[in-house]
Design an enzyme around this catalytic site. Sequence first.
Site, PDB file in Angstrom:
ATOM      1  CE1 TYR A 136      -2.896  -3.141   0.492  1.00  0.00           C
ATOM      2  CE2 TYR A 136      -4.308  -1.657   1.711  1.00  0.00           C
ATOM      3  CZ  TYR A 136      -4.109  -2.859   1.080  1.00  0.00           C
ATOM      4  OH  TYR A 136      -5.122  -3.781   1.041  1.00  0.00           O
ATOM      5  CE  LYS A 186       1.742 -18.491  -0.096  1.00  0.00           C
ATOM      6  NZ  LYS A 186       1.062 -19.789   0.190  1.00  0.00           N
ATOM      7  CG  ASP A 218      -1.963 -20.421   1.375  1.00  0.00           C
ATOM      8  OD1 ASP A 218      -1.385 -20.222   2.463  1.00  0.00           O
ATOM      9  OD2 ASP A 218      -1.478 -21.143   0.486  1.00  0.00           O
ATOM     10  CG  ASP A 242      -7.756  -4.344   2.976  1.00  0.00           C
ATOM     11  OD1 ASP A 242      -8.921  -4.379   3.432  1.00  0.00           O
ATOM     12  OD2 ASP A 242      -7.434  -3.590   2.044  1.00  0.00           O
ATOM     13  CG  ASP A 246     -12.966  -6.511   3.876  1.00  0.00           C
ATOM     14  OD1 ASP A 246     -12.931  -5.862   4.935  1.00  0.00           O
ATOM     15  OD2 ASP A 246     -12.955  -5.980   2.757  1.00  0.00           O
TER      16      ASP A 246
END
Length: 348
Positions: A136, A186, A218, A242, A246
């Site tokens: 970001y 990851k 994942d 993020d 959600d």
Amino acid sequence: MKVALFPGDGIGPEVIGEAVRVLEALALPGLTLVEGDVGGIACKRHGHPLPPETLQVAHAAGAVLFGAVGDPACDGLDRALRPEQAILGLRKALGLFANLRPATMFAGLEDASALRPEVARAINLLIVRELNGDVYFGDKGIDTLTDGSRRGWDMMSYTEAEVARIAHVGFKAARGRGGRLCSVDKANVLETSQVWRDTVTAIAGEYTDVELTHMYVDNAAMQLVRNPGQFDVIVTGNLFGDILSDQASMCVGSIGLLASAALGNGTVGLYEPIHGSAPDIAGKDVANPMATILSAAMMLRHSFGLEADAARVEAAVAAALAAGIRGADLGGSHGTRAIGDAVVERLA
């Protein structure tokens, strides 16, 4: 007790309005509310999504209560002038690096979850998301290759210091809850994540009372729908946080229920619902203001130390939900104003 109100775009003014009604119903001594423009409305009025006068209001306040930003009419603007830059700019200007996003299954809402009721009932977790790093804020661009095609690129990076400060927030949060911290990365693919994992592991020695586990992102996404009750506190980076927060919102029934707090080393915290501006339903009295009301409760707790008042607001929201007060996002027919009425009534 000065609060900067930044309603923003779309449904932002509607949900902020209901949160303000709740705050006013508490009759808190010394409460002062000062409004400012952010996002698309700020672009139209000031030519920038985060004008200097808005930043001045934020710096002078004890906390910021933020609605939402996003306006399709601004999609053609340069990226630096798009509404979404307002929230990124505020996080940077206020030094906010830690995002707290609780996800708890409210009693009686199990049928609204995308999960089986017996699975959803166990959800009581907190996602601690790093806010100031990752793709970001990294360098980015679009190149034209020799064959004439375009290539977009975004740089993901974290320093040990950036990981360390968010790790401490995660460990301290776990210490105050169930004593379990899951660090999500990851590391099997990304060097950035290897630095993340190594740093979090090193810091764990300072928190021997907290159980630390690691999980690839994942797998974490899969486990959130398979067995979300296993999680107490999750700490992760900006991009992964993020996405996972959600996902967690749908596990508890709706994105209209998830509040968040953005905190840093300074005195000003920023509080906002995790949903967007939803311009398609703006002005229709159908937006669910509960996430914003719960964000206001987090503000009372974290910025002003008003634990009893924060608990009152949260209890009022829970009581309204238990009484069947549901917006369209939860399959109900109660409008924005009616939901606010129900919460205010139960504050008594």
